[in-house]
Every structure is written in C-alpha cells, then in structure tokens.
Enzyme design. Structure first.
Site, PDB file in Angstrom:
ATOM      1  N   SER A 191      20.674 105.229  30.152  1.00 61.28           N
ATOM      2  CA  SER A 191      20.042 106.383  30.787  1.00 61.28           C
ATOM      3  C   SER A 191      19.199 107.231  29.839  1.00 61.28           C
ATOM      4  O   SER A 191      18.338 107.975  30.280  1.00 61.28           O
ATOM      5  CB  SER A 191      21.109 107.256  31.451  1.00 61.28           C
ATOM      6  N   HIS A 219      20.483 103.282  36.856  1.00 63.88           N
ATOM      7  CA  HIS A 219      19.051 103.225  36.537  1.00 63.88           C
ATOM      8  C   HIS A 219      18.469 101.821  36.684  1.00 63.88           C
ATOM      9  O   HIS A 219      17.376 101.558  36.198  1.00 63.88           O
ATOM     10  CB  HIS A 219      18.802 103.751  35.122  1.00 63.88           C
ATOM     11  N   LYS A 250      19.740 108.595  42.795  1.00 66.33           N
ATOM     12  CA  LYS A 250      18.563 108.408  41.943  1.00 66.33           C
ATOM     13  C   LYS A 250      17.471 107.682  42.714  1.00 66.33           C
ATOM     14  O   LYS A 250      16.729 108.320  43.454  1.00 66.33           O
ATOM     15  CB  LYS A 250      18.991 107.734  40.650  1.00 66.33           C
TER      16      LYS A 250
HETATM   17  C1  LIG Z   1      23.472 109.810  36.857  1.00 66.91           C
HETATM   18  C2  LIG Z   1      24.431 108.810  36.375  1.00 66.91           C
HETATM   19  C3  LIG Z   1      25.743 108.762  36.863  1.00 66.91           C
HETATM   20  C4  LIG Z   1      26.291 109.809  37.781  1.00 66.91           C
HETATM   21  O1  LIG Z   1      25.753 109.745  39.051  1.00 66.91           O
HETATM   22  P1  LIG Z   1      25.710 111.022  40.015  1.00 66.91           P
HETATM   23  O2  LIG Z   1      25.528 110.420  41.342  1.00 66.91           O
HETATM   24  O3  LIG Z   1      24.574 111.881  39.567  1.00 66.91           O
HETATM   25  O4  LIG Z   1      27.025 111.726  39.871  1.00 66.91           O
HETATM   26  C5  LIG Z   1      26.555 107.733  36.441  1.00 66.91           C
HETATM   27  N1  LIG Z   1      26.120 106.827  35.540  1.00 66.91           N
HETATM   28  C6  LIG Z   1      24.878 106.852  35.027  1.00 66.91           C
HETATM   29  C7  LIG Z   1      24.458 105.827  34.036  1.00 66.91           C
HETATM   30  C8  LIG Z   1      24.005 107.856  35.414  1.00 66.91           C
HETATM   31  O5  LIG Z   1      22.777 107.922  34.871  1.00 66.91           O
END
Ligand SMILES: *Cc1c(COP(=O)(O)O)cnc(C)c1O
Length: 402
Positions: A191, A219, A250
């Site tokens: 990330s 991602h 996301k």
């Molecule tokens: C954003 C993210 C999460 C958490 O997800 P949310 O739905 O925002 O709680 C978990 N793992 C990774 C790698 C992330 O980038």
C-alpha cells in the site's frame, strides 16, 4: 481522584501530539484531514474552495459516482431503509448480503465468501480467529497495520520476513516446527510502495512447508489481472491462495471487507469470528453498491485498460524525469523525497498548482524515505496526467529532488 492526572503518561502522550500538530500547523505543513466539499467528477475534487486534480484516491477504476452503483444503493435504501437491525447471526442478514457474498465468491473464483464492516475489521478478526497460541504467523515486513494488529491479537507466534524477500520467508518457515500450523500473509500490492508480491515463489514455499496462505488484495482487485480479479489472475495461477482477503472501500466504492475461500473455512468464520458475531451487518446501501460494483468491473473492461495506460504514462513520466518511484509497478506511486521537509515542500508546491496529493512522513515510513504517495486511476485524462507530470517535475527540480 488521581492526583497525577495532568502529568501522567497518558496526559503526556496527548500533550506531545497536541504540540506536534500545533507545530505543523504553525509551519503551514499540516496536510491531514483536508476537507473535500464536493466530488466534481471521478478525478477532480473541491478542497478549500478550489477545484483540484485528485492524486490521492484509492478508487483505481474511477467507480465513485457510477450511475449503476448509485442507483443500486438508492434502491436498497428505498426498500430496506438505512440500517440492518443488528448483527448478521440474529436479525441482520438481508438477501443483499447473501447476494453480495455470492458475487464476491464468483468474482474471486472461490467456493464462498464472508463480509465484514471494514477491511480493518476483516484482517483483525479473520487472522485472530483462524490462528491462536502455539501457531505461527509469518508476515511481510511492509504489511498493512490491520494485518499486524490481527497477528498480534491472535496470540500466535508472530514472525516477520524481509519485504518481498523469498530467502527470508524460507528462513522463517524453516524455523517453525513442522507440526505447528503456519500462516503466511502478505499484501498482494503493497500500500505504500506499490510493488507486487512474488506470488509464484510464495505459493511454492507454502506448499513445501505446509503453510496456509493469505493475501490482502486491498490494492490489487481492480488493478491486477486482465479482468481485475487480482493477484492470482495477474500471475495466471488459478486458485492458489487459501484466504483471499479484500476491502470494499477502495476500487469498490463502498465500505466493508471480505474473505473468500473454501466453503468450510467460510462457515467456520461465520460461526467463530467475533467481528461477524458481535458487530452490526453492512448497511443495505453499502452492500448493494458493493455488489453492483463487481458487476460493473466485469461489464466495463475498458476501465482496466485505461488504468494500465494511465499508470504507464504517470509512472513512466516520473521515472524519465528522474524521480525515484521505488519498486512501484502499479497505480500506487511513491515519489521519494528524502527527509520529511522535502516531502512537505513538494506537497505544498503540487497543491499550489491544484494537485491534491499528500505526503507520507516518519514515523509512518522510515526516516529519510519520506515521499509523496500519489495514486493514479482510470478516471484521469491523458492531458491532466501530462499537467501533473509538468507540475511535479518543475517543483522537484526547484526543491532539488531531481
Ligand atoms: C485500506 C487497507 C485495509 C483496510 O481496509 P478498510 O476497508 O479501509 O478498513 C487493509 N489492508 C490494506 C492493505 C489496506 O490498504
């Protein structure tokens, strides 16, 4: 009444943070929680009364505001209202949840899937439910905080391997006794750095040492693979990941998290994971929006193609201007600045020219590796990316980063 209150350790921590925030604000380099007042289109936002190009979005396929997804959410509100009457196991399961979980299982080519109310809660609960005392969890050093927290909460022995370093992973696997349960976990796309885990080698090692494999696809879904299905599709590997975790917040413009995998494992999680049993179900609008999003991804393959083109233009442009983009191969593009001050300067220069992009500084990343963490999406227009490249390049030269 505690006579220490005001000077105890908790008060000191709170005061230290207040001082740090005040100092950044005084120097006009406080970039946290900037308030977006309008989403103009998929790649532009209003911030502080200014129309800015969005280079900090996780919406890699530009699905936020998609008419089909918005319509699905509205229909769900009209039919079910805004909440779910509580937890899934009692009154909270709607046909929308069942449908969403089937859609996810189908999308991930898995037998079944289970959803939670955030990606964070998913990692925390799934890892700590599956693993326990006496087991080993082996985690990439750059894994997301929610994975780290899940590992610690599990009570299992927690070991890290060097980032994407397969020798280091094998060393860890060798150290674990052969008769304990082992789980290897990594982000599929990291990330902060935007690089991709060496899945073929990880799979080989997990087989050799009888370890379970979990991938966090926050991602990579909608980013990797010809149809956006993620890391297994990217490497043409079929069903090799035991625990396929992802988020609905996301690429999927909703909120929530999920795990897909074998039917019995999902049944186990449904009956044993505490974030599922003791926390309310996803709201109807969010479940319906997420469900429709997976379908839109498959119906509109041009979005994947445009994302790949845009990534090539943006990442390639930064590299040829001389920026260090670390090992990124994806839509997550770090622009290495060096010390925190330079990252603040580059951010301020970019924002002055209406690019909404944000810095990541210590302690979130090691000292000296402060960066802009920019992202590119399918929604960016070629001319807009060219403009962003010009602005960042000019500022980078002025500040002495390139
Ligand atoms: C954003 C993210 C999460 C958490 O997800 P949310 O739905 O925002 O709680 C978990 N793992 C990774 C790698 C992330 O980038």
């Amino acid at each position: 009444m505690n006579s220490n209150k005001g000077s105890d350790a908790v008060s000191q921590r709170i005061q230290a943070m207040a001082n740090r925030v005040a100092d950044l604000k005084a120097r006009d380099v406080y970039f946290y929680n900037m308030t977006v007042t309008d989403i103009l289109d998929d790649s532009r936002v209003m911030v502080d009364g200014r129309n800015m190009g969005m280079y900090a979005s996780y919406g890699y396929l530009g699905l936020l505001g998609h008419p089909r997804i918005g319509a699905a959410a509205k229909a769900a509100v009209d039919k079910y209202g805004t909440g779910t009457n509580g937890v899934r196991t009692l009154a909270g399961t709607l046909d929308l949840h069942v449908e969403l979980e089937e859609t996810i299982a189908d999308f991930k080519h898995a037998e079944a899937a289970v959803t939670y109310t955030s990606g964070y809660a998913t990692n925390l609960s799934v890892i700590s439910t599956l693993m326990g005392r006496g087991d080993w969890v082996i985690s990439d050093k750059l894994n997301h905080a929610s994975i780290v927290d899940g590992c610690m909460m599990s009570g299992a022995l927690f070991r890290r391997f060097k980032h994407n370093d397969m020798e280091s992973l094998e060393t860890r696997l060798k150290q674990a006794p052969s008769d304990v349960s082992k789980l290897v976990i990594a982000d599929a796309v990291f990330s902060m750095d935007g690089d991709i885990i060496d899945l073929p080698k990880v799979v080989e090692l997990c087989k050799k040492y009888d370890a379970w494999l979990m991938m966090d696809e926050a991602h990579s879904v909608g980013v990797l693979g010809k149809t956006g299905r993620g890391i297994e599709e990217h490497f043409g590997m079929g069903d090799v990941v035991d625990i396929k975790m992802g988020t609905l917040s996301k690429t999927i413009p909703s909120v929530g998290g999920y795990v897909a995998g074998k039917k019995d494992m999902i049944t186990y999680l449904r009956h044993a994971s505490r974030a599922y049993i003791f926390s309310a179900a996803l709201p109807p609008a969010q479940a319906a929006a997420a469900n429709e999003s997976f379908k839109v991804i498959l119906d509109e393959p041009w979005r994947m193609e445009k994302l790949n083109e845009n990534t090539e233009q943006f990442l390639g442009g930064l590299k040829s201007a001389g920026f260090d983009t670390m090992l990124s191969e994806t839509a997550v593009v770090p622009i290495l600045c060096g010390d925190d001050e330079r990252a603040y300067e580059l951010t301020a220069a970019a924002q002055a020219k209406d690019l909404f992009v944000l810095p990541v500084v210590s302690p979130a990343v090691p000292n000296g590796l402060a960066r802009l963490r920019s992202t590119i999406t399918a929604a960016h227009a070629t001319e807009d990316i060219a403009y962003a490249l010009d602005v960042i390049t000019e500022a980078g030269k002025k500040i002495g980063i390139i």
